[in-house]
Write a protein that holds these residues in place. Structure first.
Motif, mmCIF file in Angstrom:
data_model
loop_
_atom_site.group_PDB
_atom_site.id
_atom_site.type_symbol
_atom_site.label_atom_id
_atom_site.label_comp_id
_atom_site.label_asym_id
_atom_site.label_seq_id
_atom_site.Cartn_x
_atom_site.Cartn_y
_atom_site.Cartn_z
ATOM 1 N N LEU A 105 140.281 37.956 55.387
ATOM 2 C CA LEU A 105 141.041 38.992 54.684
ATOM 3 C C LEU A 105 140.983 40.333 55.406
ATOM 4 O O LEU A 105 141.955 41.090 55.405
ATOM 5 N N SER A 106 139.863 40.621 56.039
ATOM 6 C CA SER A 106 139.713 41.910 56.711
ATOM 7 C C SER A 106 140.263 41.911 58.133
ATOM 8 O O SER A 106 140.673 42.961 58.637
ATOM 9 N N LYS A 110 148.013 40.151 58.249
ATOM 10 C CA LYS A 110 148.956 39.716 57.225
ATOM 11 C C LYS A 110 148.279 39.383 55.894
ATOM 12 O O LYS A 110 148.962 39.260 54.870
ATOM 13 N N ALA A 111 146.963 39.243 55.901
ATOM 14 C CA ALA A 111 146.268 38.673 54.749
ATOM 15 C C ALA A 111 146.463 39.494 53.481
ATOM 16 O O ALA A 111 146.704 38.941 52.407
ATOM 17 N N LYS A 112 146.351 40.812 53.560
ATOM 18 C CA LYS A 112 146.468 41.611 52.345
ATOM 19 C C LYS A 112 147.895 41.665 51.828
ATOM 20 O O LYS A 112 148.121 42.023 50.666
ATOM 21 N N PHE A 113 148.873 41.285 52.657
ATOM 22 C CA PHE A 113 150.263 41.239 52.226
ATOM 23 C C PHE A 113 150.649 39.861 51.676
ATOM 24 O O PHE A 113 151.769 39.663 51.226
ATOM 25 N N VAL A 114 149.712 38.937 51.717
ATOM 26 C CA VAL A 114 149.927 37.580 51.223
ATOM 27 C C VAL A 114 149.017 37.288 50.035
ATOM 28 O O VAL A 114 149.406 36.587 49.097
ATOM 29 N N THR A 115 147.805 37.841 50.034
ATOM 30 C CA THR A 115 146.789 37.485 49.049
ATOM 31 C C THR A 115 146.948 38.335 47.794
ATOM 32 O O THR A 115 146.634 39.520 47.785
ATOM 33 N N GLN A 137 127.801 40.402 39.077
ATOM 34 C CA GLN A 137 127.427 41.207 40.241
ATOM 35 C C GLN A 137 128.225 40.793 41.472
ATOM 36 O O GLN A 137 128.650 41.638 42.270
ATOM 37 N N GLN A 138 128.430 39.491 41.639
ATOM 38 C CA GLN A 138 129.220 39.001 42.770
ATOM 39 C C GLN A 138 130.671 39.490 42.682
ATOM 40 O O GLN A 138 131.267 39.881 43.680
ATOM 41 N N ILE A 139 131.237 39.468 41.474
ATOM 42 C CA ILE A 139 132.611 39.950 41.282
ATOM 43 C C ILE A 139 132.705 41.430 41.634
ATOM 44 O O ILE A 139 133.613 41.858 42.356
ATOM 45 N N LYS A 140 131.749 42.208 41.142
ATOM 46 C CA LYS A 140 131.768 43.650 41.402
ATOM 47 C C LYS A 140 131.589 43.940 42.887
ATOM 48 O O LYS A 140 132.252 44.831 43.445
ATOM 49 N N ALA A 141 130.712 43.191 43.552
ATOM 50 C CA ALA A 141 130.518 43.387 44.988
ATOM 51 C C ALA A 141 131.769 43.019 45.764
ATOM 52 O O ALA A 141 132.148 43.701 46.734
ATOM 53 N N ALA A 142 132.435 41.933 45.342
ATOM 54 C CA ALA A 142 133.679 41.529 46.005
ATOM 55 C C ALA A 142 134.754 42.585 45.824
ATOM 56 O O ALA A 142 135.511 42.888 46.758
ATOM 57 N N LYS A 143 134.848 43.146 44.639
ATOM 58 C CA LYS A 143 135.836 44.208 44.391
ATOM 59 C C LYS A 143 135.598 45.390 45.322
ATOM 60 O O LYS A 143 136.553 45.981 45.858
ATOM 61 N N GLN A 144 134.336 45.728 45.519
ATOM 62 C CA GLN A 144 134.028 46.839 46.411
ATOM 63 C C GLN A 144 134.376 46.487 47.852
ATOM 64 O O GLN A 144 134.968 47.297 48.576
ATOM 65 N N SER A 148 139.616 48.388 49.838
ATOM 66 C CA SER A 148 140.569 48.988 50.777
ATOM 67 C C SER A 148 141.782 48.104 50.994
ATOM 68 O O SER A 148 142.837 48.579 51.438
ATOM 69 N N LEU A 149 141.637 46.803 50.691
ATOM 70 C CA LEU A 149 142.750 45.853 50.838
ATOM 71 C C LEU A 149 143.564 45.742 49.557
ATOM 72 O O LEU A 149 144.616 45.105 49.560
ATOM 73 N N ARG A 150 143.050 46.323 48.480
ATOM 74 C CA ARG A 150 143.728 46.346 47.180
ATOM 75 C C ARG A 150 144.042 44.940 46.677
ATOM 76 O O ARG A 150 145.112 44.663 46.145
ATOM 77 N N ILE A 151 143.058 44.054 46.816
ATOM 78 C CA ILE A 151 143.201 42.670 46.360
ATOM 79 C C ILE A 151 142.400 42.494 45.076
ATOM 80 O O ILE A 151 141.181 42.679 45.079
ATOM 81 N N PRO A 152 143.029 42.159 43.957
ATOM 82 C CA PRO A 152 142.305 41.948 42.705
ATOM 83 C C PRO A 152 141.334 40.768 42.812
ATOM 84 O O PRO A 152 141.568 39.804 43.539
#
Length: 301
Positions: A105-106, A110-115, A137-144, A148-152
């Motif tokens: 993803l990072s 193209k990844a952030k425009f597809v995901t 905690q894993q969800i919150k860490a993933a969100k952080q 910058s990619l703005r992926i929910p």
């Protein structure tokens, strides 16, 4: 897709309110399909069914596999609900899958425009893969990590999976969107698919009441055409055959306006699953490569 990768995500995704009714297919990747296979299937989802998204199911641990998914999706013009697969063995392989996905993803432009979303597990609460607070905690860490990619970030889960954890409100608070499983065949009140709307509404309303107005997708969503190991009813009246599989999707089409009216931008639903070869009993396509029944679901109303 544009001829070059955009420089910003501003105004890229459609508003959630436009993503209701049928949005795409769950698609199992345990066969580690080639780029050509992925692109062929994704293009078919887009062109034949007007699908917007592919919801990844299962896992493929081949190096750079998610890059193959991204590149195929870009060329096909579909988005992806990515998945970190936990499995059923209680091992820690999910950590490597998480890290590989985040790396893709990072690094893939193209990844952030597809995901469209990252799912942290498929029924992780029901399967008790992690303690609730650890999963949160894993969800919150993933969100952080993905901010910058703005992926929910979300989990893909049954209403019952939340309920058996006392509601798991910590998880509902942490996730960005709700990816809900809708499998009314397994209800103790199940009979035929055409009579299952009250069962659908019951689970859906639970998410509406407890979901803080978040967008809802039905990700693992369908009715089996046959029983098998692991696909056994909890009601003696539940009927599994092709006619009922077809009738379930017809029922969802009949309630398009009800889905559209749900708070948070309406309810978009996936068909589970693309092919019978992926999960017997649930495929829209049979093992012979032909549709099991006519399938032209509504994408708007």
């Amino acid at each position: 897709m544009p001829s070059t990768v955009p420089t910003t995500l501003d105004n890229w995704w459609c508003d959630y309110s436009s993503e209701y009714a049928f949005v795409g297919f769950s698609y199992e990747v345990t066969d580690c399909q080639s780029v050509a296979e992925l692109q062929n299937d994704f293009t078919n989802i887009r062109n034949t069914f007007n699908g917007r998204y592919v919801r990844i199911y299962g896992f493929c641990d081949r190096s750079s596999f998610y890059d193959d998914v991204v590149n195929a999706a870009w060329r096909a013009g579909v988005g992806v609900h990515a998945l970190i697969w936990f499995g059923f063995d209680g091992d820690n392989l999910w950590q490597g899958r998480r890290d590989a996905l985040f790396q893709s993803l990072s690094s893939n432009a193209k990844a952030k425009f597809v995901t469209r979303a990252v799912q942290f597990g498929s029924e992780p609460l029901f399967d008790k893969v992690l303690p609730e607070d650890t999963l949160a905690q894993q969800i919150k860490a993933a969100k952080q990590t993905l901010s910058s990619l703005r992926i929910p970030v979300t989990i893909s889960e049954l209403a019952y999976g939340y309920q058996e954890q006392g509601g798991a409100q910590e998880i509902l608070n942490a996730i960005d969107i709700i990816d809900a499983h809708m499998l009314p065949f397994f209800s103790a009140q199940a009979s035929t698919a055409s009579k299952s709307w009250p069962l659908v509404v019951g689970d859906l309303n639970w998410f509406v009441v407890h979901g803080n107005g978040k967008k809802i997708y039905l990700t693992e969503n369908g009715w089996p055409s046959r029983t098998s190991e692991g696909v056994q009813p909890n009601s003696p009246q539940a009927v599994a055959n092709v006619e009922n599989e077809q009738a379930y999707y017809a029922l969802l089409d009949q309630h398009c306006s009800d889905f559209k009216a749900v708070a948070g931008g309406g309810v978009g639903w996936f068909a589970h699953i693309y092919s019978e070869d992926m999960e017997p009993g649930y495929g829209i396509y049979g093992s012979n490569g032909a549709l099991k029944f006519p399938f032209r679901p509504r994408t708007s109303c």
